[in-house]
Enzyme design. Structure first.
Site, PDB file in Angstrom:
ATOM      1  N   ASP A 111      -0.849 -27.320  47.194  1.00 27.42           N
ATOM      2  CA  ASP A 111      -0.529 -27.539  48.612  1.00 27.42           C
ATOM      3  C   ASP A 111      -0.803 -28.968  49.080  1.00 27.42           C
ATOM      4  O   ASP A 111      -0.370 -29.358  50.148  1.00 27.42           O
ATOM      5  CB  ASP A 111      -1.220 -26.506  49.519  1.00 27.42           C
ATOM      6  CG  ASP A 111      -2.717 -26.473  49.356  1.00 27.42           C
ATOM      7  OD1 ASP A 111      -3.259 -27.253  48.557  1.00 27.42           O
ATOM      8  OD2 ASP A 111      -3.368 -25.639  50.036  1.00 27.42           O
ATOM      9  N   ARG A 112      -1.517 -29.755  48.271  1.00 26.28           N
ATOM     10  CA  ARG A 112      -1.789 -31.135  48.697  1.00 26.28           C
ATOM     11  C   ARG A 112      -0.837 -32.113  48.015  1.00 26.28           C
ATOM     12  O   ARG A 112      -0.260 -31.798  46.976  1.00 26.28           O
ATOM     13  CB  ARG A 112      -3.220 -31.536  48.327  1.00 26.28           C
ATOM     14  CG  ARG A 112      -4.256 -30.737  49.081  1.00 26.28           C
ATOM     15  CD  ARG A 112      -5.650 -31.267  48.812  1.00 26.28           C
ATOM     16  NE  ARG A 112      -6.592 -30.557  49.667  1.00 26.28           N
ATOM     17  CZ  ARG A 112      -7.762 -31.028  50.050  1.00 26.28           C
ATOM     18  NH1 ARG A 112      -8.165 -32.204  49.635  1.00 26.28           N
ATOM     19  NH2 ARG A 112      -8.545 -30.318  50.835  1.00 26.28           N
ATOM     20  N   ARG A 158     -14.776 -19.139  49.094  1.00 21.47           N
ATOM     21  CA  ARG A 158     -14.940 -19.967  47.890  1.00 21.47           C
ATOM     22  C   ARG A 158     -16.367 -19.906  47.418  1.00 21.47           C
ATOM     23  O   ARG A 158     -17.293 -20.121  48.201  1.00 21.47           O
ATOM     24  CB  ARG A 158     -14.641 -21.426  48.208  1.00 21.47           C
ATOM     25  CG  ARG A 158     -13.234 -21.762  47.963  1.00 21.47           C
ATOM     26  CD  ARG A 158     -12.996 -23.219  48.166  1.00 21.47           C
ATOM     27  NE  ARG A 158     -11.657 -23.342  48.695  1.00 21.47           N
ATOM     28  CZ  ARG A 158     -11.095 -24.467  49.036  1.00 21.47           C
ATOM     29  NH1 ARG A 158     -11.769 -25.599  48.934  1.00 21.47           N
ATOM     30  NH2 ARG A 158      -9.875 -24.491  49.490  1.00 21.47           N
ATOM     31  N   ASP A 172      -3.910 -25.879  43.656  1.00 27.76           N
ATOM     32  CA  ASP A 172      -3.000 -24.797  44.049  1.00 27.76           C
ATOM     33  C   ASP A 172      -1.687 -25.298  44.642  1.00 27.76           C
ATOM     34  O   ASP A 172      -0.920 -24.508  45.198  1.00 27.76           O
ATOM     35  CB  ASP A 172      -3.702 -23.850  45.026  1.00 27.76           C
ATOM     36  CG  ASP A 172      -4.115 -24.543  46.309  1.00 27.76           C
ATOM     37  OD1 ASP A 172      -4.356 -25.768  46.266  1.00 27.76           O
ATOM     38  OD2 ASP A 172      -4.203 -23.879  47.355  1.00 27.76           O
ATOM     39  N   LYS A 179       0.516 -25.897  53.808  1.00 29.95           N
ATOM     40  CA  LYS A 179       0.907 -27.244  53.443  1.00 29.95           C
ATOM     41  C   LYS A 179       1.544 -27.173  52.058  1.00 29.95           C
ATOM     42  O   LYS A 179       1.339 -26.207  51.324  1.00 29.95           O
ATOM     43  CB  LYS A 179      -0.283 -28.190  53.484  1.00 29.95           C
ATOM     44  CG  LYS A 179      -1.460 -27.784  52.637  1.00 29.95           C
ATOM     45  CD  LYS A 179      -2.673 -28.627  52.999  1.00 29.95           C
ATOM     46  CE  LYS A 179      -3.879 -28.224  52.195  1.00 29.95           C
ATOM     47  NZ  LYS A 179      -5.052 -27.989  53.044  1.00 29.95           N
ATOM     48  N   SER A 223      -8.490 -24.265  45.526  1.00 38.41           N
ATOM     49  CA  SER A 223      -7.762 -25.497  45.839  1.00 38.41           C
ATOM     50  C   SER A 223      -8.099 -26.648  44.890  1.00 38.41           C
ATOM     51  O   SER A 223      -7.926 -26.537  43.693  1.00 38.41           O
ATOM     52  CB  SER A 223      -8.015 -25.867  47.293  1.00 38.41           C
ATOM     53  OG  SER A 223      -7.172 -26.916  47.678  1.00 38.41           O
TER      54      SER A 223
HETATM   55  C1  G1P Z   1     -10.974 -29.633  53.586  1.00 37.90           C
HETATM   56  C2  G1P Z   1     -10.115 -30.598  54.364  1.00 37.90           C
HETATM   57  C3  G1P Z   1      -9.204 -29.843  55.293  1.00 37.90           C
HETATM   58  C4  G1P Z   1      -8.388 -28.820  54.526  1.00 37.90           C
HETATM   59  C5  G1P Z   1      -9.310 -27.932  53.708  1.00 37.90           C
HETATM   60  C6  G1P Z   1      -8.539 -26.962  52.820  1.00 37.90           C
HETATM   61  O1  G1P Z   1     -11.785 -28.899  54.474  1.00 37.90           O
HETATM   62  O2  G1P Z   1     -10.903 -31.514  55.079  1.00 37.90           O
HETATM   63  O3  G1P Z   1      -8.363 -30.746  55.960  1.00 37.90           O
HETATM   64  O4  G1P Z   1      -7.635 -28.012  55.393  1.00 37.90           O
HETATM   65  O5  G1P Z   1     -10.151 -28.737  52.872  1.00 37.90           O
HETATM   66  O6  G1P Z   1      -7.706 -27.626  51.918  1.00 37.90           O
HETATM   67  P1  G1P Z   1     -13.321 -29.251  54.785  1.00 37.90           P
HETATM   68  O7  G1P Z   1     -14.044 -29.297  53.471  1.00 37.90           O
HETATM   69  O8  G1P Z   1     -13.303 -30.617  55.413  1.00 37.90           O
HETATM   70  O9  G1P Z   1     -13.784 -28.181  55.712  1.00 37.90           O
HETATM   71 ZN    ZN Z   2      -5.114 -26.912  47.847  1.00 37.29          ZN
END
Ligand code: G1P
Ligand code: ZN
Length: 549
Positions: free
Chosen positions: A287-288, A27, A285, A382, A118
């Site tokens: 998945d949440r 990213r 995207d 997810k 995301s």
């Molecule tokens: C964050 C969330 C984690 C998730 C990820 C991708 O990651 O905390 O649970 O899997 O986004 O969606 P982090 O920024 O904490 O590393």
């Molecule tokens: Zn996402």
């Protein structure tokens, strides 16, 4: 039209030093991806990391954010020059993350490239991202992402076909060099999978009963087309049930993150004078998920526990659960359900990729994270809309509201009050030092008291994958107190700028008379202890979090 082989160009390039994938793919700011050869280098490194690509099928699509279309065209031409036989691409370059996982599995693809950052903001000044999923449909595991990174450090050339753009707005097949590009409807396979898991007849009856109203906020991100098709067309929810259903390259200028802070319109509705019975939202995207009742927020850790406790009511899960998985910082509410069901509960590092082996090996059926992520063995990601349908199926069977059902769940299992505090925009050195100091302090923390809290256990979380025995270290610091309270400290692995320290606070309350307290009040003492342990103000100058979820 078939291009001659000599249309394949081998382009010289030099390596970028910063292409190590984080918690979920690579990213970066859009402007970073727009640098000449930046995307090409990373994609060639992905392709080079595959043992087999000749004659294979690849899946391609993204969340529709700014730069999605340009990237799709580049990747198609690179795939054609790298020997793939076929690419399945979502019409308009669209595929939600769970739908991509579904398509990879259904069509026996060797993997998929998903273009998404995301829930991060989009647009020319926003973020872009590239994720690679393997043949099981799940995110590439650590070993694979490290191999991709290693290749990106020594890349000298990439291959691309000199050809015009492919029309990806029309369904059907076209030839690109020696490769077939098949433009697929992004929703069809996914919707069929959902119909195979849930009782659509029963949900449709609820949605058309006139006694039940719901609202789904697609946040101008990828789930719009999926939600219109599944909720409104197939399940007959009234038109208008889905709001912000048009995917936009900049998500309408908002943060496509389904949390109370960002899903403002939905929250206003759900907390309004005549709220719908059920509210939900998904992210960039798809998945949440966020689940809401009328004037009621369901914490993601509770949602996972609730789905596990009620899975037997849903056709796709009626045969029972093999086990449950949750990421380490996620509340331990699911552990109690698993214990009662007599199935194991696995605790994994943050990031969906750690569930892949457990799902493939049949050890778990449901899994989730505190960050609004819930899923199952139906795909290897997810899945936002899946969680919404799961809730709807249970609501349809139980005939009660969200709040009544969840409070009954707490009466049975006890309540885990839970909140996450994020400290954003810390400089990297400050954040790393804070964690290093805390790590060194661990041996002295054991047994120490902070007000009413006494440390009963603390460690730097390391995970040994029970399937392949791989070890992942330094996944966050856990401080557990004797009265079933817990603090977790960890640094985010998904940011594209400065560091974010995440502080996860949890308190267990067995007494139903104390289940209706405000969460902030319940965890206030623990939050103060969390700051004291790391000397937050002295170390960072901060006294309060930038975001509370
Ligand atoms: C964050 C969330 C984690 C998730 C990820 C991708 O990651 O905390 O649970 O899997 O986004 O969606 P982090 O920024 O904490 O590393
Ligand atoms: Zn996402």
């Amino acid at each position: 039209m078939r291009e001659p082989d000599d249309a394949i160009e081998t382009v010289e390039t030099s390596a970028f030093p910063d292409q190590r994938p984080g918690t979920s793919g690579l990213r970066k700011k859009v402007s970073v991806f727009q640098q000449p050869n930046y995307l090409e280098n990373f994609v060639q490194s992905i392709f080079d990391s595959l043992d087999q690509r000749k004659g294979q099928t690849l899946v391609l699509g993204g969340d529709g954010r700014f730069h999605n279309l340009e990237a799709v065209q580049i990747i198609l031409k690179m795939a054609a020059a790298n020997g793939f036989a076929r690419v399945l691409v979502g019409r308009g370059g669209i595929l939600s993350t769970p739908a991509a996982s579904c398509v990879i599995r259904k069509h026996g693809a060797c993997g998929g490239v998903i273009l998404s950052a995301s829930h991060n903001p989009g647009g020319p000044d926003g973020d872009f991202g590239v994720k690679f999923n393997i043949s099981n449909g799940g995110p590439a595991p650590e070993a694979a992402t490290e191999a991709i990174y290693a290749l990106s450090r020594r890349i000298k050339h990439f291959r691309v076909l000199g050809a015009g753009d492919v029309d990806i707005d029309r369904l059907g097949q076209v030839e690109l060099g020696c490769m077939i590009v098949e433009v697929i409807d992004p929703v069809t396979d996914y919707a069929a999978l959902m119909e195979s898991l849930f009782d659509f007849g029963r949900i449709a009856k609820l949605l058309s009963s006139g006694r039940f109203r719901m609202c789904f906020d697609a946040m101008n991100a990828v789930t719009g087309p999926y939600a219109h098709e599944i909720l409104e067309r197939r399940l007959g929810a009234p038109i208008g049930t889905v709001i912000n259903g048009q995917p936009l390259p900049d998500f309408g200028g908002r943060h496509p993150d389904p949390s109370p802070a960002n899903a403002v319109e939905l929250l206003r509705l759900m907390n309004g004078a005549v709220p719908p019975d059920f509210g939900a939202a998904s992210d960039g995207d798809g998945d949440r998920n966020m689940i809401l009742g009328a004037n009621f927020f369901v914490s993601p850790g509770d949602s996972l526990a609730f789905l596990a406790a009620n899975a037997h009511l849903v056709p796709g899960y009626a045969k029972g659960l093999a086990g449950v998985g949750r990421s380490m910082p996620t509340s331990r509410a699911a552990d109690r359900v698993a214990a009662e069901l007599g199935v194991p509960c696995y605790e994994t590092p943050t990031g969906w990729k750690f569930f892949g082996n457990l799902l493939d090996d049949g050890r778990i059926t449901l899994c989730g994270e505190e960050s609004f992520g819930t899923g199952s063995d139906h795909v290897r990601e997810k899945d936002g809309l899946w969680a919404v349908l799961f809730w709807l199926n249970i609501l349809a069977v139980q005939g009660q509201g969200v709040e009544d059902l969840l409070t009954a769940h707490w009466r049975r299992f006890g309540r885990h009050y839970y909140v996450r505090h994020d400290y954003d925009d810390l400089d990297d050195a400050t954040a790393e030092t804070l964690m290093a100091v805390l790590r060194r302090q661990l041996p002295n923390l054991q047994g120490r008291s902070f007000g009413a809290f006494t440390v009963s256990e603390c460690d730097d979380f390391a995970y040994t994958d029970p399937v392949d025995q791989s070890v992942t270290e330094h996944q966050g610091i856990r401080v557990v107190f004797s009265d079933a309270a817990r603090i977790v400290y960890r640094l985010s692995g998904t940011g594209t700028g400065a560091a974010t320290l995440r502080l996860y606070l949890e308190r267990f309350e067995p007494d139903p008379a104390r289940h209706a307290l405000p969460t902030t009040e319940t965890v206030a003492d623990l939050a103060a202890v969390a700051l004291e342990i790391v000397q937050m103000e002295a170390q960072t100058g901060r006294t309060c979090p930038s975001a509370v979820t």
